[in-house]
Enzyme design. Structure first.
Site, mmCIF file in Angstrom:
data_model
loop_
_atom_site.group_PDB
_atom_site.id
_atom_site.type_symbol
_atom_site.label_atom_id
_atom_site.label_comp_id
_atom_site.label_asym_id
_atom_site.label_seq_id
_atom_site.Cartn_x
_atom_site.Cartn_y
_atom_site.Cartn_z
ATOM 1 N N LYS A 109 82.367 4.564 88.986
ATOM 2 C CA LYS A 109 81.313 3.563 88.918
ATOM 3 C C LYS A 109 79.949 4.197 88.621
ATOM 4 O O LYS A 109 79.201 3.731 87.758
ATOM 5 C CB LYS A 109 81.266 2.838 90.267
ATOM 6 C CG LYS A 109 80.632 1.503 90.236
ATOM 7 C CD LYS A 109 80.912 0.790 91.561
ATOM 8 C CE LYS A 109 80.661 1.725 92.731
ATOM 9 N NZ LYS A 109 79.858 1.147 93.784
ATOM 10 N N ARG A 148 78.075 -7.477 99.322
ATOM 11 C CA ARG A 148 79.347 -7.099 99.960
ATOM 12 C C ARG A 148 80.007 -8.304 100.620
ATOM 13 O O ARG A 148 81.171 -8.248 100.965
ATOM 14 C CB ARG A 148 79.086 -6.031 101.034
ATOM 15 C CG ARG A 148 78.693 -4.683 100.468
ATOM 16 C CD ARG A 148 79.822 -3.670 100.673
ATOM 17 N NE ARG A 148 79.669 -2.505 99.815
ATOM 18 C CZ ARG A 148 79.013 -1.407 100.167
ATOM 19 N NH1 ARG A 148 78.456 -1.318 101.354
ATOM 20 N NH2 ARG A 148 78.925 -0.395 99.331
ATOM 21 N N ARG A 208 90.101 3.872 102.728
ATOM 22 C CA ARG A 208 88.891 3.449 102.010
ATOM 23 C C ARG A 208 89.241 2.511 100.869
ATOM 24 O O ARG A 208 88.532 1.528 100.609
ATOM 25 C CB ARG A 208 88.138 4.677 101.465
ATOM 26 C CG ARG A 208 87.280 5.367 102.525
ATOM 27 C CD ARG A 208 86.880 6.776 102.118
ATOM 28 N NE ARG A 208 86.099 6.797 100.881
ATOM 29 C CZ ARG A 208 86.036 7.854 100.069
ATOM 30 N NH1 ARG A 208 86.711 8.962 100.341
ATOM 31 N NH2 ARG A 208 85.305 7.808 98.985
#
Ligand code: IMP
Ligand code: MG
Length: 368
Positions: free
Chosen positions: A192, A267, A324
């Site tokens: 990213k 988020r 994660r």
């Protein structure tokens, strides 16, 4: 909506204009009782207002026009031209000026000059739209329809360089023109950061990484940084509003940017809504949420590889890595739904060379 080179957004609906016109009709008719007034429209802008107004006026009245011009493009000029003056004797008459809009008041000053020697019984001013913050004169405004901010509008008789007069509703000039705003997503190891760097260069966008913004504010002890820190020190989550305020400051610092890449935010659903609201306040919007998609096994291998050289503890343990990744999908699923519902979700294959992936991302952006 685009007129010539500028973007406009809906501002006042036809229904609200109609209600306002009717309210003004009632007020004026009540005040004038059985007097037969002469309504004087100021051309060109007032033609639609005058038409709707006199159609609704419940008692006999006369209607005439004078034609003045003061605007060039989107700016008021000092030079007001009298293109068609008064053509009838108004001695002893009650005159009501019907203006579409009063801005600086220069046109109104000219109207007063025109009527000074007409020996009218009474001169009253009615305006459908009024920009109080732009008004520089002392002339009394007897009837005001809708007070609006000092921003350029079109529609319902008002034009931008000739266009827009015919529209039955009113539109406001967008202060931000054509931005491309992206929310960039990707699981850890998807590349990213690398892609954000390329996109930023290629499209001249400003990359806003929430993590960086936080670190910057805390390091520089800004008011917002200190506020955020006070929550973090207590082990509490920083409230969304604090984060949004920080992002807002970043957006304002770069007011003339072509657009933004948001990274690390939103988020949650609430944050996505808050970001939409922030963009809306800037007369802009999020155009796309782009998620880099990489198979879990590929990510695990990439991160383990990175762990060998980066020394990052969380890149060394396969279980931590898998956690994660799972965590990422759990969190982004909600956002994927949020942006899909707005037709703004784009999944992009994140496996391949850096150039190939940039190419895929560019294709999405170029088609927005
Ligand atoms: P003023 O002389 O500055 O009060 O401006 C009045 C005239 O300027 C109006 O009659 C309109 O013709 C034009 N005008 C003022 N504001 C606007 C606007 O927002 N859109 C379009 N025309 C406007
Ligand atoms: Mg006018």
């Amino acid at each position: 909506m685009k007129l010539h080179d500028l973007e406009f957004k809906p501002f006042i609906r036809a229904k609200e204009i109609e209600q306002t016109v009717n309210r003004m009709v009632t007020e004026i008719a009540n005040d004038l009782k059985d007097e037969i007034p002469v309504f004087v429209g100021i051309l060109n802008g007032s033609f639609m207002f005058v038409s709707d107004f006199v159609k609704a006026y419940p008692k006999p009245c006369e209607v005439t026009f004078i034609k003045l011009a003061s605007y060039e493009g989107v700016k008021s000029t000092d030079d007001i031209q009298r293109l068609i003056g008064l053509t009838q004797d108004l001695t002893g008459r009650t005159v009501v000026i019907l203006e579409d809009i009063i801005d600086s008041g220069k046109t109104l000053a000219e109207v007063h000059r025109i009527f000074k020697n007409e020996n009218v019984k009474e001169l009253k001013i009615a305006t459908l739209f009024y920009k109080p913050e732009a008004y520089k004169k002392d002339f009394k405004l007897h009837y005001v329809g809708i007070e609006i901010p000092t921003k350029f509008i079109v529609g319902y008789g008002l034009d931008y360089s000739g266009l827009g007069r015919d529209l039955p509703e009113v539109y406001q000039l967008k202060t931000t023109q054509h931005m491309t705003n992206l929310v960039l997503f990707g699981p850890p190891g998807a590349g990213k950061g690398t892609q954000a760097e390329f996109l930023k260069e290629k499209y001249n966008l400003v990359h806003i990484s929430t993590g960086d913004v936080f670190r910057y504010n805390i390091k520089n002890e800004t008011a917002l940084g200190m506020l955020a820190k006070s929550y973090m020190d207590k082990g509490e989550l920083v409230p969304d509003q604090v984060t949004i305020d920080m992002l807002n400051a970043e957006v304002e610092k770069n007011a003339d940017a072509n657009g933004f890449i948001f990274d690390g935010f939103p988020r949650t659903n609430a944050q996505a809504k808050a970001l939409d609201k922030l963009m809306d306040e800037k007369d802009s919007q999020i155009n796309a949420m782009i998620a880099l998609e990489v198979d879990d096994e590929v990510l695990v291998q990439r991160l383990l590889e990175r762990g060998k050289t980066s020394g990052r503890a969380d890149d060394a343990d396969e279980n931590i890595i898998r956690n994660r990744i799972t965590e990422y999908y759990k969190k982004t699923a909600i956002l994927k739904d949020f942006y899909s519902a707005q037709d703004k979700f784009y999944g992009v294959d994140g496996v391949g060379s850096i150039e190939e992936i940039t190419e895929r991302l560019s294709k999405v952006i170029d088609n927005l």
